[in-house]
Structures are given as structure tokens and as C-alpha cells.
Design a protein around this motif. Structure first.
Motif, mmCIF file in Angstrom:
data_model
loop_
_atom_site.group_PDB
_atom_site.id
_atom_site.type_symbol
_atom_site.label_atom_id
_atom_site.label_comp_id
_atom_site.label_asym_id
_atom_site.label_seq_id
_atom_site.Cartn_x
_atom_site.Cartn_y
_atom_site.Cartn_z
ATOM 1 N N PRO A 54 9.070 4.458 -7.123
ATOM 2 C CA PRO A 54 8.830 3.646 -5.921
ATOM 3 C C PRO A 54 9.767 4.061 -4.794
ATOM 4 O O PRO A 54 10.831 4.661 -5.051
ATOM 5 C CB PRO A 54 9.120 2.216 -6.393
ATOM 6 C CG PRO A 54 10.010 2.370 -7.568
ATOM 7 C CD PRO A 54 9.632 3.660 -8.228
ATOM 8 N N PRO A 55 9.416 3.756 -3.550
ATOM 9 C CA PRO A 55 10.254 4.160 -2.407
ATOM 10 C C PRO A 55 11.661 3.572 -2.466
ATOM 11 O O PRO A 55 12.615 4.210 -2.005
ATOM 12 C CB PRO A 55 9.482 3.665 -1.188
ATOM 13 C CG PRO A 55 8.456 2.728 -1.698
ATOM 14 C CD PRO A 55 8.163 3.127 -3.092
ATOM 15 N N SER A 56 11.810 2.365 -3.030
ATOM 16 C CA SER A 56 13.154 1.770 -3.123
ATOM 17 C C SER A 56 14.067 2.619 -3.998
ATOM 18 O O SER A 56 15.243 2.843 -3.662
ATOM 19 C CB SER A 56 13.051 0.349 -3.685
ATOM 20 O OG SER A 56 12.373 0.355 -4.930
ATOM 21 N N HIS A 104 0.839 -1.206 0.000
ATOM 22 C CA HIS A 104 0.000 0.000 0.000
ATOM 23 C C HIS A 104 0.872 1.254 0.000
ATOM 24 O O HIS A 104 0.611 2.213 -0.740
ATOM 25 C CB HIS A 104 -0.909 -0.031 1.234
ATOM 26 C CG HIS A 104 -1.761 1.186 1.389
ATOM 27 N ND1 HIS A 104 -1.712 1.992 2.504
ATOM 28 C CD2 HIS A 104 -2.681 1.750 0.568
ATOM 29 C CE1 HIS A 104 -2.560 2.993 2.365
ATOM 30 N NE2 HIS A 104 -3.168 2.861 1.200
ATOM 31 N N PHE A 105 1.903 1.236 0.820
ATOM 32 C CA PHE A 105 2.830 2.357 0.878
ATOM 33 C C PHE A 105 3.526 2.579 -0.468
ATOM 34 O O PHE A 105 3.578 3.703 -0.987
ATOM 35 C CB PHE A 105 3.862 2.114 1.979
ATOM 36 C CG PHE A 105 5.053 3.029 1.938
ATOM 37 C CD1 PHE A 105 4.893 4.407 1.906
ATOM 38 C CD2 PHE A 105 6.343 2.514 1.933
ATOM 39 C CE1 PHE A 105 5.996 5.259 1.867
ATOM 40 C CE2 PHE A 105 7.438 3.346 1.891
ATOM 41 C CZ PHE A 105 7.271 4.721 1.857
ATOM 42 N N SER A 106 4.058 1.519 -1.050
ATOM 43 C CA SER A 106 4.805 1.630 -2.311
ATOM 44 C C SER A 106 3.924 2.160 -3.436
ATOM 45 O O SER A 106 4.343 3.030 -4.213
ATOM 46 C CB SER A 106 5.394 0.276 -2.698
ATOM 47 O OG SER A 106 6.330 -0.157 -1.737
ATOM 48 N N ASN A 107 2.704 1.642 -3.523
ATOM 49 C CA ASN A 107 1.796 2.080 -4.589
ATOM 50 C C ASN A 107 1.460 3.552 -4.460
ATOM 51 O O ASN A 107 1.483 4.303 -5.450
ATOM 52 C CB ASN A 107 0.509 1.242 -4.563
ATOM 53 C CG ASN A 107 0.740 -0.181 -5.009
ATOM 54 O OD1 ASN A 107 1.697 -0.465 -5.725
ATOM 55 N ND2 ASN A 107 -0.132 -1.091 -4.595
ATOM 56 N N HIS A 108 1.152 3.983 -3.244
ATOM 57 C CA HIS A 108 0.783 5.387 -3.060
ATOM 58 C C HIS A 108 1.991 6.307 -3.236
ATOM 59 O O HIS A 108 1.879 7.370 -3.850
ATOM 60 C CB HIS A 108 0.159 5.605 -1.683
ATOM 61 C CG HIS A 108 -0.373 6.989 -1.509
ATOM 62 N ND1 HIS A 108 -1.556 7.415 -2.062
ATOM 63 C CD2 HIS A 108 0.162 8.076 -0.886
ATOM 64 C CE1 HIS A 108 -1.746 8.691 -1.785
ATOM 65 N NE2 HIS A 108 -0.715 9.111 -1.068
ATOM 66 N N PHE A 109 3.125 5.892 -2.702
ATOM 67 C CA PHE A 109 4.333 6.709 -2.811
ATOM 68 C C PHE A 109 4.706 6.920 -4.289
ATOM 69 O O PHE A 109 5.035 8.032 -4.714
ATOM 70 C CB PHE A 109 5.489 6.038 -2.065
ATOM 71 C CG PHE A 109 6.703 6.899 -1.916
ATOM 72 C CD1 PHE A 109 7.689 6.939 -2.893
ATOM 73 C CD2 PHE A 109 6.877 7.699 -0.783
ATOM 74 C CE1 PHE A 109 8.812 7.725 -2.756
ATOM 75 C CE2 PHE A 109 7.996 8.498 -0.631
ATOM 76 C CZ PHE A 109 8.968 8.509 -1.623
ATOM 77 N N LYS A 110 4.627 5.859 -5.079
ATOM 78 C CA LYS A 110 4.967 5.953 -6.502
ATOM 79 C C LYS A 110 3.991 6.870 -7.237
ATOM 80 O O LYS A 110 4.392 7.652 -8.108
ATOM 81 C CB LYS A 110 4.962 4.567 -7.136
ATOM 82 C CG LYS A 110 5.390 4.571 -8.605
ATOM 83 C CD LYS A 110 5.438 3.160 -9.172
ATOM 84 C CE LYS A 110 5.882 3.180 -10.631
ATOM 85 N NZ LYS A 110 5.943 1.811 -11.193
ATOM 86 N N ARG A 111 2.711 6.792 -6.879
ATOM 87 C CA ARG A 111 1.705 7.632 -7.534
ATOM 88 C C ARG A 111 1.960 9.112 -7.250
ATOM 89 O O ARG A 111 1.768 9.968 -8.115
ATOM 90 C CB ARG A 111 0.312 7.226 -7.049
ATOM 91 C CG ARG A 111 -0.816 7.915 -7.786
ATOM 92 C CD ARG A 111 -2.148 7.224 -7.589
ATOM 93 N NE ARG A 111 -2.574 7.242 -6.190
ATOM 94 C CZ ARG A 111 -2.649 6.178 -5.423
ATOM 95 N NH1 ARG A 111 -2.313 4.992 -5.897
ATOM 96 N NH2 ARG A 111 -3.058 6.278 -4.172
ATOM 97 N N VAL A 112 2.426 9.425 -6.042
ATOM 98 C CA VAL A 112 2.660 10.820 -5.669
ATOM 99 C C VAL A 112 4.035 11.317 -6.131
ATOM 100 O O VAL A 112 4.164 12.416 -6.671
ATOM 101 C CB VAL A 112 2.531 10.984 -4.130
ATOM 102 C CG1 VAL A 112 2.926 12.399 -3.712
ATOM 103 C CG2 VAL A 112 1.112 10.687 -3.688
ATOM 104 N N MET A 113 5.064 10.486 -5.931
ATOM 105 C CA MET A 113 6.441 10.926 -6.171
ATOM 106 C C MET A 113 6.982 10.538 -7.550
ATOM 107 O O MET A 113 8.055 10.999 -7.947
ATOM 108 C CB MET A 113 7.369 10.340 -5.093
ATOM 109 C CG MET A 113 6.982 10.715 -3.679
ATOM 110 S SD MET A 113 6.966 12.497 -3.383
ATOM 111 C CE MET A 113 8.687 12.890 -3.676
ATOM 112 N N GLY A 114 6.265 9.684 -8.271
ATOM 113 C CA GLY A 114 6.715 9.303 -9.603
ATOM 114 C C GLY A 114 7.770 8.216 -9.616
ATOM 115 O O GLY A 114 8.320 7.894 -10.677
#
Length: 286
Positions: free
Chosen positions: A275-277, A263-273
């Protein structure tokens, strides 16, 4: 044994007390129990607070039965009978007593009213409150009682934070909110403190005393975001800070209030363009 809390301590079964870490001074006593007292009525002379870390058993407070959840502060007024109805498995949690005269003195100094009553007895508690409790315990462990002024200072901070987080009617009555921007400010402050908890629109509206329909419309007009979008933006911002420090992704997801790593990775990627990694590799500051 803390003499100031002798009457309460005498009600705790020895087998529980022997396994419970305890720290106290004249104003408050803090326990770290690993079980609840089942089937026994306990009389509370002073203010009592519970910070459960797992689902607690149902509690009977006077004649009414309450069901609480982990992560929420349970606030109980003095001169009250308390009992646990049935057993429940639990991790170590925090239970504390605050002398009523001390708590009322802090209330009088902060909001001008000595009597403290709780409009709600079940409210989210913040990491800031837990950190203050940790500081109190660490001060006693490291310095014993050689610095009473420091302990008094921490006591006062804990008491003020309890007033803020316990649903005290004193705090609400001391702040009048006639203008829309004041409601928005209170809501943002609440979301900023509890962004990593499972707060809902209902929780926010209870805190600021507005209907959900009016609050959602007013908040969107003022900020351009829905309350849900605003909370997520706080979580992403906090996640950025942790990723730059090299924190593990799973830990970041948990600390920032996301359901899980996916859930975190999907949302982070959608906002920041990204993935968190990838963000962590790119911006990690050694």
C-alpha cells in the motif's frame, strides 16, 4: 485599466470588476473572477479563453448554446458575441483575453499560418498552462513592468501553450501523421500531459484523429498495454515520486488523477505489491 482592452473592460459590470483580480500588459489580460456575467451579451474583439475550476453555467456563443465542464479550456475566437444564460455557483476561475494580432503572429511563427480557428472549443487544460499564467501574474506583482522582455517571453510561452491545448486547427494541420508510431507518440504525449485529468479514449482519439477501435488495437500492439493501463502506469509512477517526497496520500491521489484515496491505494498495492502508506514509510527521502 489596460488601454489595449478598454472596450472589453467597459462591458464588465463595476460590481464584478471591483472584486476581480486583474493583471495585464499590451498582449494579454488575465482575470481571476468569482462570478460570471449573467444575462448580458459581451462582444469579444480578441481571443478569449476560460479555465473553469467548477462547473460553469451554459454559455451562448453567437447563436449556439454550449455546456462546459470544469477542468476544460474554453476557447473562443475574436469578433464573437458571448453571454451566460443562467447563474451558477463557482469558485475563482481564470479568464483571459489575448490580442488577436499577437496571437496570430505567434501562430504564424509556430505553424506557418496566421489565422487561428478552433476545431474544438472545449479541451482539457494542463497544469503547465496554469503555471505559466501564475508566472505572468507573479512577474507583474513582484517587478511591476520593469522587465518588459521577461513579460514578453512569458506571453509567448502562454500563447504557444494555448495553441497546443485549444484544439487549434493550425497545430493539427502543421503535423502530418502518416505512420502508426507517430500516432502512438502523439497519444503518449497527450496522456503524459493529462494523466491527472478525467480523459477518455474518445478524448485521445479526437486529439490524434483515429477511430477508438483502431487506436486501442494499435496501441496495445505497440506498447503491450491498453491505453487505460498505460495511463494508470503513468499515475502510479507520478505517485511514487510524490510519496518519496513525503506528500500526504490523499493529496497524491488527487494530484495523480485517482477517484479517491481508496481507489488510489487499491491500485497502487496491486501494481507495487504494497500500500502507499508502507511505500511512503520505506522510501520517503528526507
Amino acid at each position: 485599466m489596460a488601454e489595449e482592452f478598454k472596450n472589453f473592460l467597459n462591458q464588465i459590470p463595476k460590481e464584478i470588476m471591483d472584486k476581480t483580480e486583474t493583471h495585464s500588459n499590451t498582449n494579454m489580460i488575465i482575470f481571476r473572477p468569482t462570478s460570471y456575467i449573467i444575462g448580458q451579451k459581451t462582444y469579444l474583439e480578441d481571443y478569449h479563453f476560460i479555465l473553469p475550476t467548477s462547473e460553469p453555467p451554459p454559455l451562448r456563443i453567437e447563436q449556439q448554446v454550449y455546456h462546459f465542464t470544469k477542468g476544460k479550456l474554453v476557447s473562443i475566437s475574436p469578433e464573437t458575441w458571448l453571454s451566460c444564460i443562467r447563474s451558477a455557483s463557482t469558485r475563482q476561475y481564470i479568464s483571459m483575453m489575448v490580442k488577436k494580432d499577437f496571437f496570430r503572429e505567434i501562430s504564424r511563427e509556430c505553424v506557418g499560418h496566421e489565422e487561428v480557428s478552433f476545431s474544438r472549443i472545449n479541451n482539457y487544460y494542463s497544469s503547465h498552462l496554469v503555471n505559466l499564467i501564475d508566472r505572468f501574474e507573479e512577474e507583474i506583482k513582484e517587478f511591476q513592468y520593469d522587465s518588459p522582455l521577461m513579460l514578453q517571453s512569458i506571453n509567448i510561452q502562454i500563447a504557444i501553450q494555448l495553441l497546443r491545448e485549444s484544439g487549434s486547427q493550425n497545430q493539427v494541420s502543421a503535423k502530418k501523421l502518416p505512420l502508426d508510431q507517430n500516432y502512438i507518440k502523439r497519444a503518449i504525449e497527450y496522456m503524459t500531459v493529462y494523466y491527472n485529468a478525467k480523459i477518455s479514449i474518445s478524448d485521445i482519439c479526437r486529439e490524434i484523429h483515429l477511430s477508438p477501435y483502431y487506436f486501442i488495437r494499435m496501441f496495445k500492439e505497440a506498447t503491450g498495454l491498453s491505453p487505460h493501463e498505460f495511463i494508470l502506469s503513468i499515475r502510479v509512477s507520478k505517485a511514487e515520486e510524490l510519496l518519496k517526497k513525503g506528500s500526504p496520500i490523499q493529496e497524491v491521489a488527487k494530484l495523480c488523477g485517482f477517484v479517491n484515496s481508496a481507489h488510489f491505494s487499491n491500485h497502487f498495492k496491486r501494481v507495487m505489491g504494497m500500500p502507499p502508506s508502507e511505500y511512503k514509510r520505506k522510501y520517503f527521502i528526507m
